[in-house]
Design a protein around this motif. Structure first.
Motif, PDB file in Angstrom:
ATOM      1  N   GLN A  42       3.131  13.170 -14.656  1.00 34.37           N
ATOM      2  CA  GLN A  42       1.994  13.521 -15.577  1.00 34.37           C
ATOM      3  C   GLN A  42       2.015  15.056 -15.651  1.00 34.37           C
ATOM      4  O   GLN A  42       1.291  15.579 -16.605  1.00 34.37           O
ATOM      5  CB  GLN A  42       0.650  12.937 -15.338  1.00 34.37           C
ATOM      6  CG  GLN A  42       0.642  11.586 -15.426  1.00 34.37           C
ATOM      7  CD  GLN A  42       0.718  10.671 -16.768  1.00 34.37           C
ATOM      8  OE1 GLN A  42       0.382  11.468 -17.488  1.00 34.37           O
ATOM      9  NE2 GLN A  42       1.670   9.527 -16.852  1.00 34.37           N
ATOM     10  N   SER A  43       2.231  15.768 -14.577  1.00 38.64           N
ATOM     11  CA  SER A  43       1.865  17.221 -14.378  1.00 38.64           C
ATOM     12  C   SER A  43       3.338  17.839 -14.818  1.00 38.64           C
ATOM     13  O   SER A  43       2.955  19.218 -15.145  1.00 38.64           O
ATOM     14  CB  SER A  43       1.573  17.341 -13.113  1.00 38.64           C
ATOM     15  OG  SER A  43       2.561  17.058 -12.174  1.00 38.64           O
ATOM     16  N   ILE A  44       4.491  17.337 -14.824  1.00 36.57           N
ATOM     17  CA  ILE A  44       5.542  18.230 -15.196  1.00 36.57           C
ATOM     18  C   ILE A  44       5.686  18.581 -16.518  1.00 36.57           C
ATOM     19  O   ILE A  44       5.001  17.977 -17.421  1.00 36.57           O
ATOM     20  CB  ILE A  44       6.958  17.659 -14.720  1.00 36.57           C
ATOM     21  CG1 ILE A  44       7.180  16.221 -15.577  1.00 36.57           C
ATOM     22  CG2 ILE A  44       7.080  17.185 -13.217  1.00 36.57           C
ATOM     23  CD1 ILE A  44       8.424  15.515 -15.382  1.00 36.57           C
ATOM     24  N   ALA A  45       6.200  19.939 -16.693  1.00 38.82           N
ATOM     25  CA  ALA A  45       6.186  20.361 -18.092  1.00 38.82           C
ATOM     26  C   ALA A  45       7.238  19.773 -19.021  1.00 38.82           C
ATOM     27  O   ALA A  45       7.067  19.704 -20.255  1.00 38.82           O
ATOM     28  CB  ALA A  45       6.307  21.986 -18.088  1.00 38.82           C
ATOM     29  N   ASP A  46       8.134  19.136 -18.504  1.00 39.85           N
ATOM     30  CA  ASP A  46       9.163  18.604 -19.256  1.00 39.85           C
ATOM     31  C   ASP A  46       8.899  17.060 -19.599  1.00 39.85           C
ATOM     32  O   ASP A  46       8.254  16.381 -18.814  1.00 39.85           O
ATOM     33  CB  ASP A  46      10.687  18.459 -18.385  1.00 39.85           C
ATOM     34  CG  ASP A  46      11.259  19.933 -18.280  1.00 39.85           C
ATOM     35  OD1 ASP A  46      10.875  21.004 -19.127  1.00 39.85           O
ATOM     36  OD2 ASP A  46      12.093  19.872 -17.357  1.00 39.85           O
ATOM     37  N   GLY A  62       1.801   6.128  -6.992  1.00 36.91           N
ATOM     38  CA  GLY A  62       0.818   7.233  -7.596  1.00 36.91           C
ATOM     39  C   GLY A  62       1.016   8.597  -7.503  1.00 36.91           C
ATOM     40  O   GLY A  62       0.945   9.317  -8.366  1.00 36.91           O
ATOM     41  N   GLU A  63       1.932   8.872  -6.215  1.00 38.57           N
ATOM     42  CA  GLU A  63       2.500  10.197  -6.206  1.00 38.57           C
ATOM     43  C   GLU A  63       3.380  10.594  -7.437  1.00 38.57           C
ATOM     44  O   GLU A  63       3.591  11.500  -7.994  1.00 38.57           O
ATOM     45  CB  GLU A  63       3.130  10.415  -4.840  1.00 38.57           C
ATOM     46  CG  GLU A  63       2.238  10.480  -3.684  1.00 38.57           C
ATOM     47  CD  GLU A  63       2.907  10.423  -2.453  1.00 38.57           C
ATOM     48  OE1 GLU A  63       4.016  10.511  -2.341  1.00 38.57           O
ATOM     49  OE2 GLU A  63       2.155  10.640  -1.596  1.00 38.57           O
ATOM     50  N   ARG A  64       4.318   9.613  -7.713  1.00 39.19           N
ATOM     51  CA  ARG A  64       5.462   9.733  -8.698  1.00 39.19           C
ATOM     52  C   ARG A  64       4.792   9.803 -10.174  1.00 39.19           C
ATOM     53  O   ARG A  64       5.085  10.486 -11.096  1.00 39.19           O
ATOM     54  CB  ARG A  64       6.488   8.655  -8.715  1.00 39.19           C
ATOM     55  CG  ARG A  64       7.501   8.676  -7.487  1.00 39.19           C
ATOM     56  CD  ARG A  64       8.490   7.544  -7.957  1.00 39.19           C
ATOM     57  NE  ARG A  64       8.002   6.137  -7.890  1.00 39.19           N
ATOM     58  CZ  ARG A  64       8.002   5.636  -6.838  1.00 39.19           C
ATOM     59  NH1 ARG A  64       8.288   5.967  -5.548  1.00 39.19           N
ATOM     60  NH2 ARG A  64       7.409   4.073  -7.122  1.00 39.19           N
ATOM     61  N   GLN A  65       3.518   9.060 -10.287  1.00 38.01           N
ATOM     62  CA  GLN A  65       2.936   9.007 -11.664  1.00 38.01           C
ATOM     63  C   GLN A  65       2.150  10.537 -11.715  1.00 38.01           C
ATOM     64  O   GLN A  65       2.114  11.120 -12.800  1.00 38.01           O
ATOM     65  CB  GLN A  65       1.856   7.826 -11.660  1.00 38.01           C
ATOM     66  CG  GLN A  65       1.124   7.982 -12.835  1.00 38.01           C
ATOM     67  CD  GLN A  65       2.161   7.360 -14.243  1.00 38.01           C
ATOM     68  OE1 GLN A  65       3.166   6.804 -13.701  1.00 38.01           O
ATOM     69  NE2 GLN A  65       1.725   7.572 -15.342  1.00 38.01           N
ATOM     70  N   ASN A  77       5.284  10.429 -20.487  1.00 34.66           N
ATOM     71  CA  ASN A  77       4.377  11.423 -19.859  1.00 34.66           C
ATOM     72  C   ASN A  77       3.956  12.309 -20.981  1.00 34.66           C
ATOM     73  O   ASN A  77       4.430  12.224 -22.214  1.00 34.66           O
ATOM     74  CB  ASN A  77       5.106  12.171 -18.960  1.00 34.66           C
ATOM     75  CG  ASN A  77       6.072  13.131 -19.412  1.00 34.66           C
ATOM     76  OD1 ASN A  77       6.643  13.168 -20.466  1.00 34.66           O
ATOM     77  ND2 ASN A  77       6.203  14.066 -18.281  1.00 34.66           N
ATOM     78  N   PRO A  78       2.577  12.890 -21.046  1.00 34.50           N
ATOM     79  CA  PRO A  78       2.278  13.667 -21.826  1.00 34.50           C
ATOM     80  C   PRO A  78       3.019  14.531 -22.635  1.00 34.50           C
ATOM     81  O   PRO A  78       2.783  15.001 -23.690  1.00 34.50           O
ATOM     82  CB  PRO A  78       0.872  14.124 -20.956  1.00 34.50           C
ATOM     83  CG  PRO A  78       0.509  13.284 -19.988  1.00 34.50           C
ATOM     84  CD  PRO A  78       1.974  12.829 -19.575  1.00 34.50           C
ATOM     85  N   GLU A 118       0.912  -1.040   0.038  1.00 29.86           N
ATOM     86  CA  GLU A 118       0.101   0.122   0.028  1.00 29.86           C
ATOM     87  C   GLU A 118       0.727   1.356  -0.030  1.00 29.86           C
ATOM     88  O   GLU A 118       0.422   2.264  -0.663  1.00 29.86           O
ATOM     89  CB  GLU A 118      -1.061  -0.105   1.201  1.00 29.86           C
ATOM     90  CG  GLU A 118      -2.135  -1.043   1.163  1.00 29.86           C
ATOM     91  CD  GLU A 118      -2.849  -1.250   2.283  1.00 29.86           C
ATOM     92  OE1 GLU A 118      -2.315  -0.215   3.464  1.00 29.86           O
ATOM     93  OE2 GLU A 118      -3.776  -1.937   2.543  1.00 29.86           O
ATOM     94  N   GLN A 119       2.003   1.101   0.804  1.00 30.24           N
ATOM     95  CA  GLN A 119       2.794   2.125   0.984  1.00 30.24           C
ATOM     96  C   GLN A 119       3.528   2.630  -0.571  1.00 30.24           C
ATOM     97  O   GLN A 119       3.597   3.820  -0.990  1.00 30.24           O
ATOM     98  CB  GLN A 119       3.943   2.258   1.906  1.00 30.24           C
ATOM     99  CG  GLN A 119       5.015   3.275   2.071  1.00 30.24           C
ATOM    100  CD  GLN A 119       5.926   3.139   3.116  1.00 30.24           C
ATOM    101  OE1 GLN A 119       6.089   2.159   3.981  1.00 30.24           O
ATOM    102  NE2 GLN A 119       6.632   3.938   3.219  1.00 30.24           N
ATOM    103  N   GLN A 120       3.942   1.272  -1.105  1.00 31.54           N
ATOM    104  CA  GLN A 120       4.382   1.287  -2.623  1.00 31.54           C
ATOM    105  C   GLN A 120       3.451   1.908  -3.415  1.00 31.54           C
ATOM    106  O   GLN A 120       3.699   2.717  -4.445  1.00 31.54           O
ATOM    107  CB  GLN A 120       5.116   0.267  -2.907  1.00 31.54           C
ATOM    108  CG  GLN A 120       5.840   0.042  -4.327  1.00 31.54           C
ATOM    109  CD  GLN A 120       6.373  -1.299  -4.612  1.00 31.54           C
ATOM    110  OE1 GLN A 120       6.034  -2.273  -3.853  1.00 31.54           O
ATOM    111  NE2 GLN A 120       7.110  -1.380  -5.503  1.00 31.54           N
ATOM    112  N   ALA A 121       2.255   1.538  -3.444  1.00 35.05           N
ATOM    113  CA  ALA A 121       1.157   2.140  -4.409  1.00 35.05           C
ATOM    114  C   ALA A 121       1.097   3.588  -4.402  1.00 35.05           C
ATOM    115  O   ALA A 121       0.882   4.345  -5.249  1.00 35.05           O
ATOM    116  CB  ALA A 121       0.162   1.565  -4.006  1.00 35.05           C
TER     117      ALA A 121
END
Length: 569
Positions: free
Chosen positions: A187-191, A180-183, A206-207, A173-176
């Protein structure tokens, strides 16, 4: 029974044995349980032989029944007594015993089976339950628990298994959550972020990377990096994607595992690509590419360079006029000027020269950045060029009271290089060394050839040697001045950068000299490097390839005639 003495034939007396026959019979009846089937009878002395137990057997008819009997002699009896047993009675007794034995054996076996099953169930049930829970956990159901309450080893094993399952569930659960935080961050970084494994398969994209690479496919994970969509309508994008793929492959095959960075044009965008290997311990598992859109920064930098170039050109004309008039005025004589006027005129002359040098540096930097720098190579004598540069810096050497130590190897070969560029490179290095030593300091200039790159004073600063022949000419400029702070050593070749030191305010400058030198060194496929320690001095060096004359014939073949320029002095 007579008792004999110690002497043979001597009789001491008689011993009489009194036998309770009724008690004996009762004991026999009790032991053999034959009271109803046995009878005692008296026999004659001849019928009872002390050495035989069975006296006789007989068959008698009593009425309508045939009775078989066996007569036993009562051993060790002084009386003529025998025990008669019926054969039928014996058979019945034996049969009854066998029946009782068989029944008791069956009952015992049944009890053993029941008890064994109960004991086996007590052992196997918790084991089977533990196996079922382990299989469920292996299938991914971490909510299952054995809940064994036994106090034996199996119970301890079950409780330990439940504890391990709880811990594993917590770690997962901690790894998940962390994944999730890393994902979410990814997904949100501009680079753009693009990661591949050792088989060149895409494992992360990433997008931002999709947008910069103009990849619109929904599922790129697991696909080869070489299958990125190539647009036939946009050759610039195609060329840029090819560079990205090539850099990924170089990163996967680079045993040195270095971090590389360069700019790539992706259609209308200009991106900076930074690649690095991904490692687990010492084993490489793939490579990651960071894609940063620097289009706006490049455009601003180009606009700034264009402005500097235009402004420098506009400043050069009035400065040339001002410098010319001051020189003419000084040449006409200053005898009619007082001391203050001559000092003012010298100041104007010195500041005009400084401003002219600044404008020239700005124009030179703008040309290098825009790629419009003209390169006119010719054979140049390095020994003569060192002497020319030192002659131009005589005034600076005298003002700072610097001791020069010049050592040039005899018969140095000429180098194939732009004359003005080599002069500018040497002038920047030597003038910097003179400026950044204390009054009375020492500057050493050496020029010699080397055959082994291991003889270089220090590693090259980023530039790789691009020639097959390792033989080269080395120019070394060393001083015992203020040195360069360790924190500033990665920035010494940046434009407009000046390291903080005790002489920086006194010396002045714009921070363009070393940046121009570095660009010119790269332009001529040379190498440059330095080593410095704050407060102890600095050593800069330039490595120049020694070009063979026969390798230049094809480059200078015009109208069937090969022209070899003369050596510039």
């Amino acid at each position: 029974m007579p008792i004999e003495g110690s002497q043979p034939g001597t009789i001491l007396g008689d011993v009489y044995s009194i036998l309770d026959l009724n008690a004996l019979l009762e004991r026999i009846e009790t032991d053999l349980e034959l009271l109803s089937d046995a009878s005692l009878l008296a026999v004659t002395p001849g019928e009872c032989n002390q050495n035989e137990d069975i006296v006789s057997s007989r068959v008698a008819d009593e009425g309508n029944t045939t009775i078989q009997s066996i007569t036993f002699c009562l051993a060790n009896s002084s009386m003529n007594t025998a025990l008669r047993l019926d054969i039928a009675g014996i058979s019945e007794i034996v049969s009854s015993g066998l029946y009782v034995t068989l029944v008791s054996s069956v009952i015992t076996l049944g009890l053993l089976i029941v008890v064994g099953a109960w004991v086996a169930q007590g052992f196997t049930h918790p084991i089977l339950k533990l196996v079922a829970v382990a299989q469920a956990v292996a299938d991914g159901d971490l909510s299952r628990r054995a809940n064994l309450t036994h106090r034996d080893e199996i119970g301890k094993l079950g409780r330990a298994f439940d504890t391990a399952t709880v811990r594993i569930q917590g770690l997962l659960e901690q790894q998940a959550r962390a994944a999730g935080e890393r994902q979410a961050i990814l997904q949100s970084i501009a680079d753009g972020v693009l990661a591949v494994d050792t088989e060149e398969r895409i494992v992360v994209i990433n997008p931002a990377a999709r947008m910069l690479l103009e990849q619109h496919a929904e599922n790129l994970l697991g696909r080869s990096i070489s299958t990125l969509r190539i647009s036939d309508e946009n050759p610039l994008l195609t060329a840029g994607l090819s560079e990205v793929v090539q850099q990924v492959r170089e990163e996967l095959t680079d045993e040195a595992r270095l971090i590389t960075e360069h700019q790539v044009s992706l259609g209308k965008r200009i991106v900076r690509i930074r690649s690095a290997p991904t490692l687990v311990g010492d084993e490489q598992t793939g490579a990651v590419i960071i894609i940063q859109d620097v289009t706006r920064a490049v455009e601003l930098d180009q606009a700034k360079s264009e402005f500097i170039a235009i402004a420098s050109h506009e400043l050069r004309t009035p400065l040339a006029s001002l410098k010319g008039f001051v020189d003419v005025f000084l040449m006409s004589g200053t005898s009619n000027l007082n001391e203050s006027q001559r000092m003012f005129l010298d100041t104007i002359k010195r500041q005009t020269d400084n401003l002219t040098m600044l404008v020239n540096d700005l124009i030179e930097m703008a040309r290098l950045e825009q790629g419009t720098q003209r390169v006119e190579r010719r054979w140049v004598s390095v020994a003569a060029m060192v002497e020319t540069v030192l002659s131009s810096l005589t005034g600076l050497v005298e003002r700072r009271n610097v001791q020069l130590d010049v050592s040039v190897q005899e018969d140095l070969p000429a180098v194939w290089i732009d004359n003005l560029h080599l002069r500018l490179m040497l002038a920047n290095l030597i003038s910097n060394a003179i400026k950044y030593v204390y009054n009375g300091g020492q500057v050493s200039v050496r020029a010699y050839t080397i055959d082994d790159p291991a003889l270089l004073p220090s590693p090259s600063f980023e530039l790789e040697w691009q020639h097959t022949d390792e033989t080269s000419l080395l120019v070394v400029v060393e001083d015992n001045g203020v040195g360069i702070r360790e924190a500033d050593q990665d920035k010494v070749f940046m434009r407009f950068f000046r390291s903080e030191n005790p002489l920086s305010v006194e010396v002045g400058g714009t921070g363009l000299g070393l940046a121009i030198t570095y660009s010119l060194v790269a332009l001529h496929e040379c190498q440059i490097g330095f080593q410095s320690k704050e407060g102890e001095g600095t050593c800069f060096w330039i490595r120049i390839p020694i070009t063979r004359i026969d390798s230049l014939a094809e480059d200078h073949h015009e109208d069937g005639t090969v022209v070899y320029p003369s050596i510039a002095m």
